[in-house]
Design a protein around this motif. Sequence first.
Motif, PDB file in Angstrom:
ATOM      1  N   THR A  44      47.747  11.043 116.320  1.00  0.00           N
ATOM      2  CA  THR A  44      49.027  10.332 116.403  1.00  0.00           C
ATOM      3  C   THR A  44      49.528   9.815 115.064  1.00  0.00           C
ATOM      4  O   THR A  44      50.662   9.368 114.966  1.00  0.00           O
ATOM      5  CB  THR A  44      48.919   9.135 117.370  1.00  0.00           C
ATOM      6  N   GLU A  45      48.678   9.851 114.015  1.00  0.00           N
ATOM      7  CA  GLU A  45      49.031   9.194 112.757  1.00  0.00           C
ATOM      8  C   GLU A  45      49.497  10.191 111.690  1.00  0.00           C
ATOM      9  O   GLU A  45      49.034  11.324 111.636  1.00  0.00           O
ATOM     10  CB  GLU A  45      47.817   8.444 112.197  1.00  0.00           C
ATOM     11  N   THR A  65      53.374   6.366 109.966  1.00  0.00           N
ATOM     12  CA  THR A  65      53.939   6.399 111.314  1.00  0.00           C
ATOM     13  C   THR A  65      52.859   6.789 112.304  1.00  0.00           C
ATOM     14  O   THR A  65      52.068   7.703 112.046  1.00  0.00           O
ATOM     15  CB  THR A  65      55.092   7.423 111.416  1.00  0.00           C
ATOM     16  N   SER A  66      52.814   6.097 113.435  1.00  0.00           N
ATOM     17  CA  SER A  66      51.911   6.483 114.517  1.00  0.00           C
ATOM     18  C   SER A  66      52.678   6.432 115.829  1.00  0.00           C
ATOM     19  O   SER A  66      53.394   5.462 116.105  1.00  0.00           O
ATOM     20  CB  SER A  66      50.693   5.561 114.579  1.00  0.00           C
ATOM     21  N   THR A  67      52.544   7.485 116.616  1.00  0.00           N
ATOM     22  CA  THR A  67      53.301   7.644 117.854  1.00  0.00           C
ATOM     23  C   THR A  67      52.341   7.803 119.021  1.00  0.00           C
ATOM     24  O   THR A  67      51.440   8.649 118.965  1.00  0.00           O
ATOM     25  CB  THR A  67      54.211   8.884 117.773  1.00  0.00           C
ATOM     26  N   GLU A  69      50.551   8.918 122.496  1.00  0.00           N
ATOM     27  CA  GLU A  69      50.538  10.174 123.241  1.00  0.00           C
ATOM     28  C   GLU A  69      49.816   9.969 124.563  1.00  0.00           C
ATOM     29  O   GLU A  69      48.954   9.095 124.705  1.00  0.00           O
ATOM     30  CB  GLU A  69      49.863  11.279 122.437  1.00  0.00           C
ATOM     31  N   GLU A  82      48.329   6.000 127.905  1.00  0.00           N
ATOM     32  CA  GLU A  82      48.769   6.230 126.533  1.00  0.00           C
ATOM     33  C   GLU A  82      47.739   5.722 125.535  1.00  0.00           C
ATOM     34  O   GLU A  82      47.211   4.620 125.684  1.00  0.00           O
ATOM     35  CB  GLU A  82      50.097   5.516 126.268  1.00  0.00           C
ATOM     36  N   ILE A  84      46.960   5.490 121.102  1.00  0.00           N
ATOM     37  CA  ILE A  84      47.581   5.602 119.790  1.00  0.00           C
ATOM     38  C   ILE A  84      46.503   5.363 118.737  1.00  0.00           C
ATOM     39  O   ILE A  84      45.588   4.556 118.933  1.00  0.00           O
ATOM     40  CB  ILE A  84      48.740   4.593 119.614  1.00  0.00           C
ATOM     41  N   GLU A 237      57.697   3.370 121.347  1.00  0.00           N
ATOM     42  CA  GLU A 237      57.745   4.752 120.880  1.00  0.00           C
ATOM     43  C   GLU A 237      56.972   4.992 119.593  1.00  0.00           C
ATOM     44  O   GLU A 237      56.492   6.097 119.359  1.00  0.00           O
ATOM     45  CB  GLU A 237      59.200   5.192 120.678  1.00  0.00           C
ATOM     46  N   LYS A 238      56.835   3.956 118.736  1.00  0.00           N
ATOM     47  CA  LYS A 238      56.137   4.192 117.474  1.00  0.00           C
ATOM     48  C   LYS A 238      55.849   2.890 116.740  1.00  0.00           C
ATOM     49  O   LYS A 238      56.410   1.832 117.036  1.00  0.00           O
ATOM     50  CB  LYS A 238      56.962   5.109 116.561  1.00  0.00           C
ATOM     51  N   THR A 240      55.706   1.894 112.575  1.00  0.00           N
ATOM     52  CA  THR A 240      55.918   2.386 111.214  1.00  0.00           C
ATOM     53  C   THR A 240      55.604   1.279 110.215  1.00  0.00           C
ATOM     54  O   THR A 240      55.827   0.101 110.479  1.00  0.00           O
ATOM     55  CB  THR A 240      57.364   2.874 110.982  1.00  0.00           C
TER      56      THR A 240
END
Length: 254
Positions: A44-45, A65-67, A69, A82, A84, A237-238, A240
Amino acid sequence: FAPFVDMSEPGTYELRGTVAEEEFEWTPLNFEGFYYNIDEGIGTEKLEITELSDRTIDDGDLVYTSTPEDVSFEYDDWGEFEVIGFMAEKYFAGYLDTTEFADEVSVMSDGMLSKVLIDENDKKSLYAGSSLTLEDGYALNIVEVDTDGDNVYVTLSKEGSQVDETIVKDNGTYVYEAELGDSDDVAIIAVHFGNIFMGTEASAVFIDAIFQISDEYISIESGDSYGVMEINTVSDEKITMENEDSISLNKGKV
């Protein structure tokens, strides 16, 4: 595949990524320091140099940024949740509408991340009067099995003090919910009971799945600093981060 450094012994280890000579992006596929799950194919990173001036990265030009999943529980019938990666560690980010035992929730959007402590579908057998040892000082105690063998009375304790009690049906899931920072009623423990057996001399229950997240979370809020980086976005969602000041890269500098 990639060469791997055995980090089982205490010490300081260098994890090397691809060398950058201009604008560049590191991911788990070219830097092994980031969180990566090969079974799910999830990483995710990413860390990106958006602009590089010789050996200087101006403020705001290094972006992390990490999102989150979606991943499946080890026990497939529970659906998905989820995860992350954050600062190279795996964290729980929330439950989805596909999660069988919990309501949809994003603890990440509430400014928190929690470690995934247990996610397994190994079968275990327990007898009346015994306990299932969990993480963070929790234990699930099998108190009594009813005479029909359809229900089991359980209590949950933390560090020896009882915090919950309930009756679980045959082929049912025990769920313990707690307040997690600003998020109310978050399921932090789930245990699935298979068959319940009532014998003449002993009663047994069979557990075939356990999921637990830590009730000790980390806070992630805009303005928090991690080394030279500062968080500027936290949502469902993320996450940053950007460098607060310019960074000069010289030989031998860390």
